[in-house]
Scaffold this active site. Sequence first.
Site, PDB file in Angstrom:
ATOM      1  CB  CYS A 169      -1.052  -0.108   1.010  1.00  0.00           C
ATOM      2  SG  CYS A 169      -2.196  -1.234   1.155  1.00  0.00           S
ATOM      3  CG  HIS A 309      -2.167   4.611   5.418  1.00  0.00           C
ATOM      4  ND1 HIS A 309      -1.747   4.584   4.134  1.00  0.00           N
ATOM      5  CD2 HIS A 309      -2.768   3.459   6.024  1.00  0.00           C
ATOM      6  CE1 HIS A 309      -2.160   3.027   3.796  1.00  0.00           C
ATOM      7  NE2 HIS A 309      -2.670   2.526   4.893  1.00  0.00           N
ATOM      8  CD  GLU A 320      -1.527   7.696   9.504  1.00  0.00           C
ATOM      9  OE1 GLU A 320      -1.546   8.380   8.404  1.00  0.00           O
ATOM     10  OE2 GLU A 320      -2.645   6.936   9.429  1.00  0.00           O
ATOM     11  CE  LYS A 341      -5.587   4.692   2.365  1.00  0.00           C
ATOM     12  NZ  LYS A 341      -4.529   5.905   2.633  1.00  0.00           N
ATOM     13  CG  HIS A 346      -6.637   1.509   1.355  1.00  0.00           C
ATOM     14  ND1 HIS A 346      -5.686   1.514   0.318  1.00  0.00           N
ATOM     15  CD2 HIS A 346      -5.927   0.939   2.498  1.00  0.00           C
ATOM     16  CE1 HIS A 346      -4.420   1.206   1.130  1.00  0.00           C
ATOM     17  NE2 HIS A 346      -4.542   0.698   2.054  1.00  0.00           N
ATOM     18  CG  PHE A 405      -1.087  -5.813   4.494  1.00  0.00           C
ATOM     19  CD1 PHE A 405      -1.389  -5.019   5.558  1.00  0.00           C
ATOM     20  CD2 PHE A 405      -1.973  -6.539   3.969  1.00  0.00           C
ATOM     21  CE1 PHE A 405      -2.560  -5.046   5.953  1.00  0.00           C
ATOM     22  CE2 PHE A 405      -3.252  -6.525   4.551  1.00  0.00           C
ATOM     23  CZ  PHE A 405      -3.419  -5.718   5.336  1.00  0.00           C
TER      24      PHE A 405
END
Length: 424
Positions: A169, A309, A320, A341, A346, A405
Amino acid sequence: MTRRAVITGIGVVAPGGNGRDAYWDLLSAGRTATRAISLFDATAFRSRVAAECDFDPVAAGLTPREVRRMDRAAQFAVVAAREAVAESGVDLGSYDPGRIGVSVGSAVGCTMGLEEEYTVLSDGGRNWLVDHTYGVPHLYGYMVPSTLAVEVARESGAEGPVALVSTGCTSGLDAIGHGVQLIEEGSADVVVAGATDAPLSPITSACFDAIKATTPNTSDPEHASRPFDGRRDGFVLGEGSAVLVIEEATAARRRGASVYAEILGFASRSNAHHMTGLKPDGREMAEAIRVAMDRARLGPDGVDYINAHGSGTKQNDRHETAAFKRSLGQRAYDVPVSSIKSMIGHSLGAIGSLEIAACALALRHQVVPPTANLTVPDPECDLDYVPRTAREHPMERVLSVGSGFGGFQSAMVLGRPRSARETV
């Protein structure tokens, strides 16, 4: 002489509106593009919502042959690249092709094409041994993710460095970071850089269902993506592409280009910890932020906005938030933070490029896009997340971060153009 990289063109294919202007209209209005999945029958899945692109490849200018050859992700990238190049005003034909580079990010490559072809070849999964003669001529291209970069290179006439970056990502951020490096080190004079993903297929939904990463909120798709909200319960899958034209600053100024932003610093780190798990202290993301800010020669007071993010999972949002506090200290409480997002979902590897495009547009318009659907604050996420409504805000430098990930953590700092000749 120090070579600087600037953004001179933006092309977008996104949920809720294709093209740069439609994209910014959606973000600045705080509208959401999340809805019930329509690209396939999702009734068997736990999560049945997504942020889909209303995309007609022929209406977008692709020929029937291009549509037949390209996976949906490649179609997105080529259409976005065409807009970015046209909007930048750069004449790629006047460059030595060996000085034109391409850097494209993608997390899952040609997922839709591969799944569709497997379904045909295996007769809906009934045959373990498949008959290859039923496959389309371009099946091999679907299997090789670098096909996406090749299509953009073909479109751009690029014969210089061409790469496909796949780091989960953070692919979009990392691909743009690679493009910036090509400019700064002198390997290219112009780079077409960005990312694309079209992951909305049964196999992707099944994978995220298995780990319960996506939201089960199917009754209210419009409000299902809720980063930093106390009721959040997973992210909403999306799709799309953003492609930028990145040029060496002096050359861009010489040709009279209109510059959106200068890319001041980039860094990436890995937590070497867990495929999907994040440490609660946010140390690796904080380190990526620190290094990116060091390269931009900024202290905490130099950041005016953070594009988070903000995936909408409890683990990510708390990780975060901790990273921002760790890297910026007390300043973290004074800087507006938001997650787009909440509006466009996403899109895995593509989202980092879409977020950088949003940052460049935010700098141009001096408007912070909101975090839609944020109505119930999480006490552990106690920063200024710009809930629901866009905010006019003076900005000179913005920070965008990504988390993926595999433990990938990336950060990029953008700044307003330095010279009056580089402004609108």
